[in-house]
Design a protein around this motif. Structure first.
Motif, PDB file in Angstrom:
ATOM      1  N   THR A  99       8.771  17.551  31.736  1.00 26.89           N
ATOM      2  CA  THR A  99       7.754  16.733  32.396  1.00 26.89           C
ATOM      3  C   THR A  99       6.362  17.280  32.075  1.00 26.89           C
ATOM      4  OG1 THR A  99       7.653  18.041  34.453  1.00 26.89           O
ATOM      5  CG2 THR A  99       9.351  16.337  34.312  1.00 26.89           C
ATOM      6  N   ASN A 122       6.992  21.291  31.940  1.00 23.41           N
ATOM      7  CA  ASN A 122       7.944  21.871  32.876  1.00 23.41           C
ATOM      8  C   ASN A 122       9.319  21.313  32.533  1.00 23.41           C
ATOM      9  OD1 ASN A 122       5.274  21.448  34.962  1.00 23.41           O
ATOM     10  ND2 ASN A 122       6.194  23.469  34.844  1.00 23.41           N
ATOM     11  N   THR A 174      15.043  22.806  39.207  1.00 19.52           N
ATOM     12  CA  THR A 174      13.894  23.130  38.374  1.00 19.52           C
ATOM     13  C   THR A 174      13.407  24.526  38.728  1.00 19.52           C
ATOM     14  OG1 THR A 174      11.751  22.296  37.564  1.00 19.52           O
ATOM     15  CG2 THR A 174      12.138  22.165  39.935  1.00 19.52           C
ATOM     16  N   MET A 220      13.464  20.304  33.899  1.00 19.84           N
ATOM     17  CA  MET A 220      14.353  19.984  35.007  1.00 19.84           C
ATOM     18  C   MET A 220      15.765  19.742  34.480  1.00 19.84           C
ATOM     19  SD  MET A 220      11.989  17.449  37.342  1.00 19.84           S
ATOM     20  CE  MET A 220      10.495  18.091  38.112  1.00 19.84           C
ATOM     21  N   GLU A 261      14.181  23.939  43.896  1.00 17.18           N
ATOM     22  CA  GLU A 261      13.258  24.758  43.114  1.00 17.18           C
ATOM     23  C   GLU A 261      13.717  26.201  43.279  1.00 17.18           C
ATOM     24  OE1 GLU A 261       8.958  23.512  43.428  1.00 17.18           O
ATOM     25  OE2 GLU A 261       9.769  22.303  45.069  1.00 17.18           O
ATOM     26  N   CYS A 274       7.261  14.054  39.936  1.00 20.02           N
ATOM     27  CA  CYS A 274       8.695  13.780  39.760  1.00 20.02           C
ATOM     28  C   CYS A 274       9.492  14.232  40.976  1.00 20.02           C
ATOM     29  CB  CYS A 274       9.221  14.489  38.508  1.00 20.02           C
ATOM     30  SG  CYS A 274       8.773  13.697  36.955  1.00 20.02           S
ATOM     31  N   ARG A 309       5.297  17.318  37.124  1.00 23.43           N
ATOM     32  CA  ARG A 309       6.429  17.986  37.789  1.00 23.43           C
ATOM     33  C   ARG A 309       6.420  17.681  39.279  1.00 23.43           C
ATOM     34  NH1 ARG A 309       7.023  22.404  40.977  1.00 23.43           N
ATOM     35  NH2 ARG A 309       8.883  23.739  40.725  1.00 23.43           N
ATOM     36  N   GLU A 335       9.882  27.408  31.461  1.00 22.36           N
ATOM     37  CA  GLU A 335       9.384  26.085  31.098  1.00 22.36           C
ATOM     38  C   GLU A 335       9.487  25.885  29.599  1.00 22.36           C
ATOM     39  OE1 GLU A 335       4.658  26.216  30.637  1.00 22.36           O
ATOM     40  OE2 GLU A 335       5.280  26.722  32.668  1.00 22.36           O
TER      41      GLU A 335
END
Length: 355
Positions: A299, A236, A247, A238, A276, A263, A260, A231
């Motif tokens: 984010t 966080n 992410t 992406m 993820e 989103c 996060r 991160e």
């Protein structure tokens, strides 16, 4: 528990809404609640004038850093009403942090009521200008008057608020990020998934070096292999790679951000593919070189969505995409802020009216 309210008799002058540096001007009131084992747990919740608190030098938080916090916002709509964004997510995440740090669980209904009541009492502090909001900071810490490593019998929970503008001076403009190669923020089994103050303290050295070098934040790698992206310092992260959003997975060393999560839910509702998973720095660099890294953004509650325009790795700068604000990044920012400030419909039921 009923919350006792004592209002200030000397309201402070409110700051200029056109100049709201983050975290500087505190509102007139604060929430305080005590925990004592010999009194059966949490008791005497109160909202009272903002001011100093008295702690003894042997207070356990000073010596063993048993503390955690949350960050959330209240938003004023065009109609003048005030609303929160997914407040129970913050309350529950705070208890997750408490569990890891052996802090007694906070009663969710009391915390939820305390947040809404405090915002109501200080409603005039919620700014009106576009892009401004009222930042809300709940926190809890051990107050045992004892120097020695043990779980305290006494704690203090507080909530303070401050009107804020943009977290980053760049606003929604792209930021420059440097990839940290020396320091480590967190490891699995540690406290990386909590909002413990110590997590942020150990990140300050790298962030200070980054700022002095002209970068907004650092991008952390995992603490074991030193190769997997985790991160950004306060967000966080992406990436949009060849049309797909990637992410880092939540595996104990990454904070489970509420922005996060929001989103991801928004993008999936749009039909975008979201993964993820592990993403290594080598994979990211290869995507930059072959042109498949189309966008990157952070984010978080403070900045909401912040586009990343430049990444620095091993002393070399790489431009992300065109270096500007990507299409998905802009769309996410518009959608989330639109919901938060009441400018767009809320199909997810995330907003919570206060007053």
């Amino acid at each position: 528990m009923e919350i006792k309210i004592t209002k200030t008799t000397a309201p402070k002058q409110k700051p200029d809404e056109h100049n709201l540096p983050f975290g500087t001007y505190m509102t007139d009131h604060m929430f305080v609640m005590h925990y004592d084992t010999d009194q059966g747990g949490w008791h005497d919740p109160e909202i009272k004038p903002y001011g100093p608190i008295e702690l003894l030098p042997a207070c356990s938080v000073f010596h063993y850093a048993q503390e955690c916090f949350e960050g959330m916002k209240a938003y004023r709509t065009d109609e003048g009403k005030v609303q929160l964004f997914r407040p129970m997510e913050n309350v529950r995440r705070m208890n997750t942090s408490c569990e890891r740090l052996c802090i007694p669980e906070l009663p969710e209904d009391v915390m939820y009521n305390a947040i809404k009541t405090l915002v109501t009492v200080d409603e005039e502090w919620v700014p009106h200008l576009p892009g401004t909001s009222l930042y809300i900071r709940p926190f809890v810490f051990g107050t045992e008057n004892y120097v020695g490593l043990r779980i305290p019998d006494h704690y203090l929970c507080m909530i303070i608020c401050c009107p804020v503008g943009n977290y980053y001076k760049e606003g929604i403009n792209p930021v420059k990020i440097i990839i940290e190669e020396r320091d480590v923020r967190a490891v699995r089994g540690g406290t990386g998934y909590t909002k413990a103050g110590a997590n942020y303290a150990i990140s300050m050295r790298a962030e200070n070096v980054a700022e002095r070098s002209g970068y907004t934040q650092v991008l952390w790698l995992d603490g074991v292999h030193r190769k997997y992206i985790e991160e950004v310092g306060s967000m966080n992260v992406m990436f949009k790679i060849a049309g797909k959003v990637v992410t880092p997975a939540l595996e104990g060393s990454v904070l489970p951000g509420i922005t996060r999560k929001s989103c991801i839910e928004v993008m999936k509702s749009w039909g975008l593919a979201v993964e993820e998973r592990h993403i290594s720095i080598d994979e990211l660099m290869e995507c930059i070189k072959n042109g498949t890294l189309e966008e990157a953004w952070g984010t978080g509650t403070a900045a909401v969505v912040s586009p990343i325009g430049v990444l620095n790795y091993e002393g070399k700068e790489y431009t992300v995409g065109s270096g500007g604000i990507g299409e998905v990044t802009q769309r996410l920012y518009d959608e989330l802020t639109g919901i938060q400030w009441g400018k767009r419909p809320d199909p997810f039921g995330w907003t919570d009216p206060v007053c």
